[in-house]
Design a protein around this motif. Structure first.
Motif, PDB file in Angstrom:
ATOM      1  N   GLY A   1       0.301  44.569 116.935  1.00  7.55           N
ATOM      2  CA  GLY A   1      -0.073  43.581 117.943  1.00  7.55           C
ATOM      3  C   GLY A   1       1.091  43.193 118.828  1.00  7.55           C
ATOM      4  N   ARG A   2       2.288  43.068 118.228  1.00  7.27           N
ATOM      5  CA  ARG A   2       3.473  42.743 119.036  1.00  7.27           C
ATOM      6  C   ARG A   2       3.814  43.869 120.000  1.00  7.27           C
ATOM      7  NH1 ARG A   2       8.847  40.794 116.033  1.00  7.27           N
ATOM      8  NH2 ARG A   2       7.463  38.991 115.736  1.00  7.27           N
ATOM      9  N   LEU A   3       3.730  45.108 119.534  1.00  5.93           N
ATOM     10  CA  LEU A   3       4.027  46.243 120.423  1.00  5.93           C
ATOM     11  C   LEU A   3       3.033  46.321 121.581  1.00  5.93           C
ATOM     12  CD1 LEU A   3       4.965  49.043 117.856  1.00  5.93           C
ATOM     13  CD2 LEU A   3       6.493  47.795 119.384  1.00  5.93           C
TER      14      LEU A   3
ATOM     15  N   TYR B   1      12.447  39.939 121.563  1.00  3.27           N
ATOM     16  CA  TYR B   1      11.363  40.054 120.600  1.00  3.27           C
ATOM     17  C   TYR B   1      11.526  41.290 119.715  1.00  3.27           C
ATOM     18  CZ  TYR B   1       9.226  36.464 123.463  1.00  3.27           C
ATOM     19  OH  TYR B   1       8.977  35.300 124.145  1.00  3.27           O
ATOM     20  N   PHE B   2      12.632  41.990 119.862  1.00  2.00           N
ATOM     21  CA  PHE B   2      12.960  43.120 119.002  1.00  2.00           C
ATOM     22  C   PHE B   2      14.327  42.872 118.371  1.00  2.00           C
ATOM     23  CE2 PHE B   2       9.911  44.889 121.961  1.00  2.00           C
ATOM     24  CZ  PHE B   2       9.104  45.664 121.147  1.00  2.00           C
ATOM     25  N   PRO B   3      14.391  42.049 117.356  1.00  2.00           N
ATOM     26  CA  PRO B   3      15.701  41.734 116.761  1.00  2.00           C
ATOM     27  C   PRO B   3      16.357  42.929 116.099  1.00  2.00           C
ATOM     28  CG  PRO B   3      13.915  40.827 115.431  1.00  2.00           C
ATOM     29  CD  PRO B   3      13.291  41.345 116.689  1.00  2.00           C
ATOM     30  N   ALA B   4      15.596  43.968 115.799  1.00  2.33           N
ATOM     31  CA  ALA B   4      16.195  45.144 115.160  1.00  2.33           C
ATOM     32  C   ALA B   4      17.001  45.997 116.128  1.00  2.33           C
ATOM     33  CB  ALA B   4      15.099  46.000 114.512  1.00  2.33           C
ATOM     34  N   LEU B   5      16.833  45.771 117.430  1.00  2.54           N
ATOM     35  CA  LEU B   5      17.573  46.554 118.408  1.00  2.54           C
ATOM     36  C   LEU B   5      19.049  46.185 118.383  1.00  2.54           C
ATOM     37  CD1 LEU B   5      15.165  46.488 121.496  1.00  2.54           C
ATOM     38  CD2 LEU B   5      15.570  48.382 119.929  1.00  2.54           C
TER      39      LEU B   5
END
Length: 317
Positions: free
Chosen positions: A18-20, A129-133
């Motif tokens: 859903g976020r993507l 919204y992409f903390p893994a980046l």
């Protein structure tokens, strides 16, 4: 924002999916907004639209237009490039696309800068919204978005210029035939060109407007070959360059203008037929790629597939 993310997560039963999808929709909306603003500004700066608006409302004072002109003049020195060759190439491209005003060049670079800043800021906003980046990835995506914002106006203007040149190329043979008929009917070149321009406005407004500009330049004292060469620079039509040479030679030699135009029209038809034959000869080469990629695999599946299945069944037994 969290509510929307949770709503998309509940809709697809997966929070990550859903976020993507939500971020994809946000990105597409930002791109659509940028394209809409670009088309809005380019249509607002269109000389024909501005002229029609002025004719429809001759007594209105364009306060917003004056404010825009003042602001653009104050920052044009910082927007336009220093290189004369780059300015000349961009001005030529804008002229071929139909933007012939003095402020077309700074407006073009202003749109590029605003679009680059908007897309770069949008990339930075989405990256939160992409903390893994990683930081290197965020920087790479931001630079890519800025690059896309800088290149997108060039692509749009190039498409507009190519479409405009193609429309005029399609209408030029009809204009040439009308010019031959009016010249043989007894009209002079300027009168014939003026009559043809009036007739071409309904068929191809771009070509009709350029021919009317040629008539205006000839009336104010510009030589006929020079006016036609200036039309070549404005439109990008190389066919007009040959017409300028033919008319200049006819005026120097004192020969019949109608006969000269008829000979050039015949030569132009021959060249057009040669271009059509060349395009037809390239069809076989161009068909190789769709044949190899789409048609032949389906043909082999239909023709050879049953035989392969039968052989496999035989060996299986």
């Amino acid at each position: 924002m969290d509510y929307l993310l949770s709503l998309f997560g509940d809709l697809f039963n997966d929070s990550e999916r859903g976020r993507l999808i939500f971020l994809l929709l946000v990105g597409l909306s930002a791109i659509a907004l940028g394209l809409g603003l670009t088309l809005l500004v380019t249509s607002w700066l269109d000389p024909l639209r501005r002229r029609l608006s002025h004719l429809a409302h001759p007594h209105t004072e364009p306060q917003a237009d004056e404010w825009y002109q003042t602001t653009l003049d104050s920052v044009s020195g910082y927007l336009t490039p220093r290189s004369a060759s780059e300015r000349h190439s961009v001005v030529r491209l804008l002229t071929h696309a139909g933007f012939q005003s003095q402020r077309a060049l700074p407006s073009f670079y202003a749109i590029k800068i605003l679009l680059a800043i908007g897309l770069g800021g949008g990339a930075l906003f989405v990256s939160h919204y992409f903390p893994a980046l990683k930081s290197q990835q965020v920087l790479l995506y931001t630079v890519g978005a800025i690059f896309c914002g800088m290149m997108l106006p060039n692509m749009v203007v190039s498409r507009l210029a190519a479409a405009r040149i193609q429309r005029m190329q399609r209408a030029f043979p009809d204009a040439l035939d009308l010019l031959v008929v009016t010249s043989e009917a007894g009209l002079g070149f300027i009168a014939a060109l003026n009559r043809v321009s009036d007739e071409m406005v309904g068929m191809c407004p771009e070509l009709g407007g350029e021919m009317q500009m040629v008539c205006t330049k000839i009336r104010v004292g510009v030589a006929v070959p020079d006016a036609l060469k200036q039309m070549v620079e404005r439109t990008g039509l190389e066919e007009v360059r040959g017409l300028a040479g033919v008319i200049g030679q006819s005026l120097k030699m004192g020969s019949s203008l109608g006969e000269t135009l008829r000979v050039y029209a015949d030569e132009f038809r021959d060249r057009r037929m040669q271009r059509a034959e060349e395009a037809a000869a390239k069809i076989g080469t161009k068909l190789i790629f769709p044949l190899v990629m789409f048609i032949w695999p389906g043909f082999f599946v239909v023709a050879v597939g049953p035989a392969i299945i039968a052989v496999l069944e035989t060996f299986h037994r």
